[in-house]
Design a protein around this motif. Structure first.
Motif, PDB file in Angstrom:
ATOM      1  N   ILE A  33      44.875  19.152  93.796  1.00  0.00           N
ATOM      2  CA  ILE A  33      44.844  20.875  92.984  1.00  0.00           C
ATOM      3  C   ILE A  33      46.862  20.831  92.969  1.00  0.00           C
ATOM      4  CG2 ILE A  33      44.346  23.233  92.242  1.00  0.00           C
ATOM      5  CD1 ILE A  33      42.849  21.605  90.577  1.00  0.00           C
ATOM      6  N   ALA A  34      46.678  21.074  94.705  1.00  0.00           N
ATOM      7  CA  ALA A  34      48.433  21.175  94.863  1.00  0.00           C
ATOM      8  C   ALA A  34      48.953  20.564  93.953  1.00  0.00           C
ATOM      9  CB  ALA A  34      48.144  20.806  96.563  1.00  0.00           C
ATOM     10  N   ILE A  37      49.739  22.372  90.457  1.00  0.00           N
ATOM     11  CA  ILE A  37      50.203  23.672  90.995  1.00  0.00           C
ATOM     12  C   ILE A  37      52.054  23.589  90.706  1.00  0.00           C
ATOM     13  CG2 ILE A  37      50.308  25.340  91.612  1.00  0.00           C
ATOM     14  CD1 ILE A  37      47.616  25.482  92.642  1.00  0.00           C
ATOM     15  N   SER A  40      53.150  21.887  87.583  1.00  0.00           N
ATOM     16  CA  SER A  40      53.299  23.374  86.540  1.00  0.00           C
ATOM     17  C   SER A  40      54.500  24.297  86.581  1.00  0.00           C
ATOM     18  CB  SER A  40      52.019  23.956  86.359  1.00  0.00           C
ATOM     19  OG  SER A  40      51.558  24.328  87.771  1.00  0.00           O
ATOM     20  N   LEU A  41      54.682  23.943  88.320  1.00  0.00           N
ATOM     21  CA  LEU A  41      55.780  25.451  88.473  1.00  0.00           C
ATOM     22  C   LEU A  41      56.975  24.761  88.745  1.00  0.00           C
ATOM     23  CD1 LEU A  41      54.212  27.201  91.991  1.00  0.00           C
ATOM     24  CD2 LEU A  41      54.364  27.544  89.309  1.00  0.00           C
ATOM     25  N   THR A  86      51.613  19.813  81.537  1.00  0.00           N
ATOM     26  CA  THR A  86      50.952  20.838  83.354  1.00  0.00           C
ATOM     27  C   THR A  86      50.813  22.127  82.772  1.00  0.00           C
ATOM     28  OG1 THR A  86      50.738  19.269  84.364  1.00  0.00           O
ATOM     29  CG2 THR A  86      50.056  20.791  85.617  1.00  0.00           C
ATOM     30  N   ALA A  87      52.085  22.425  83.340  1.00  0.00           N
ATOM     31  CA  ALA A  87      52.653  24.104  82.984  1.00  0.00           C
ATOM     32  C   ALA A  87      52.005  24.655  81.934  1.00  0.00           C
ATOM     33  CB  ALA A  87      54.071  24.460  82.404  1.00  0.00           C
ATOM     34  N   VAL A  90      47.542  24.397  83.186  1.00  0.00           N
ATOM     35  CA  VAL A  90      47.240  25.433  83.925  1.00  0.00           C
ATOM     36  C   VAL A  90      47.302  26.860  83.469  1.00  0.00           C
ATOM     37  CG1 VAL A  90      48.120  26.476  86.345  1.00  0.00           C
ATOM     38  CG2 VAL A  90      47.173  23.280  85.727  1.00  0.00           C
ATOM     39  N   THR A  91      48.450  27.486  82.830  1.00  0.00           N
ATOM     40  CA  THR A  91      48.701  28.556  82.955  1.00  0.00           C
ATOM     41  C   THR A  91      47.982  29.056  81.795  1.00  0.00           C
ATOM     42  OG1 THR A  91      50.907  28.485  82.869  1.00  0.00           O
ATOM     43  CG2 THR A  91      50.283  30.575  81.571  1.00  0.00           C
ATOM     44  N   LEU A  94      44.211  29.813  83.317  1.00  0.00           N
ATOM     45  CA  LEU A  94      44.329  30.567  84.156  1.00  0.00           C
ATOM     46  C   LEU A  94      44.626  31.622  83.206  1.00  0.00           C
ATOM     47  CD1 LEU A  94      45.300  32.034  87.402  1.00  0.00           C
ATOM     48  CD2 LEU A  94      47.310  31.919  86.623  1.00  0.00           C
ATOM     49  N   ALA A 266      41.855  16.529  87.684  1.00  0.00           N
ATOM     50  CA  ALA A 266      41.929  18.534  87.862  1.00  0.00           C
ATOM     51  C   ALA A 266      40.428  19.125  87.734  1.00  0.00           C
ATOM     52  CB  ALA A 266      43.052  18.863  87.309  1.00  0.00           C
TER      53      ALA A 266
END
Length: 281
Positions: A33-34, A37, A40-41, A86-87, A90-91, A94, A266
């Motif tokens: 998961i790290a 993330i 995505s960042l 991924t961004a 994930v976004t 979320l 994931a």
């Protein structure tokens, strides 16, 4: 004389040690998961390839040191497309969880704490939502709103409202009957003071594990909607869209396997973390 207390302390410390030990599967899940993330960042830190532009001469190359996940039918690096996609995945997941937690949590909080007519009305609303299959409800909502990733996130979040509402309601009812809540009322605390100061913090503990689990489920639902064409159109690189594009080129299986394995890894990691949080609660 000193040996007995020291032995007791030692035994107590040894008894607590297993609770502090992080299982290997949970540590591996947290690492996955790290990475997700981090992708995505800051996707540019993990690949130097352009996720949109490709080299036609390099199309449909297999996985190698130069292209970890191979290349697609337009010569684009598949690893770069997964990382940059991924961004969005994930976004949107979320956002879906935030909608489910706030809307469902508010419904469950009010229904469980106020009771009476409010509980009956809100409980019937939750029953109606639960009677509709969640994926079907998400498809209906995204069809009404329009086809893009934000709308799929909203649709996924609305489909999860009933689950959060039911869990929050049951936790509020259980917490409301606790002795410390009755003591807060006897000390002159107002209904809203007791609700926000005592009931909400204690009832929301179980929601954390559910939110982590729902985060993984939202990734899966949003990927499924993108696979069916309800998400952003190409050249977007959502995980579900990558799988949908790859299924047309089954002679080159890495086009499906790579984004599918990332998605599954994931989701399973979030599932394992959620189970661990429930056990440590």
């Amino acid at each position: 004389m000193m040996a007995a207390p020291l032995l007791a302390v030692s035994r107590a410390a040894n008894g607590r040690r297993p609770a502090l030990r992080l299982p290997l599967t949970v540590a591996l899940s947290l690492a996955i998961i790290a990475i997700v993330i981090a992708w995505s960042l800051a996707p540019g830190l993990f690949t130097g390839y352009d996720p949109v532009g490709g080299v036609p001469a390099h199309k449909l190359l297999g996985p190698s040191a130069a292209h970890w996940f191979g290349t697609d039918h337009l010569g684009r690096d598949l690893y770069a497309r997964v990382v940059y996609g991924t961004a969005s995945s994930v976004t949107s997941a979320l956002l879906a969880v935030i909608i489910g937690v706030f809307a469902g949590g508010l419904i469950g909080l009010l229904a469980g704490f106020l009771g009476g007519f409010v509980d009956v009305v809100l409980a019937r609303l939750v029953d109606i939502l639960l009677a509709i299959p969640r994926f079907l409800l998400a498809v209906i909502i995204v069809t009404a709103l329009g086809f893009d990733t934000t709308n799929t996130a909203i649709a996924t979040g609305v489909s999860a409202v009933a689950v959060f509402a039911r869990v929050m309601r049951s936790e509020v009812i259980k917490t409301r009957q606790a002795t410390f809540v009755e003591a807060a009322f006897l000390q002159g605390g107002s209904r809203w003071h007791v609700l926000l100061r005592h009931v909400l913090p204690n009832a929301s503990r179980s929601v954390l594990a559910l939110a982590v689990l729902q985060f993984g489920l939202s990734i899966l639902v949003i990927a499924s909607l993108a696979f069916l064409g309800y998400g952003d159109p190409p050249p977007a690189s959502d995980w579900g869209l990558l799988i949908a594009t790859g299924k047309d080129y089954l002679r080159w299986p890495w086009l499906v396997y790579a984004p599918a394995l990332v998605t599954v890894a994931a989701v399973l990691s979030l599932n394992r973390i959620s189970r661990w949080l429930r056990r440590t609660d």
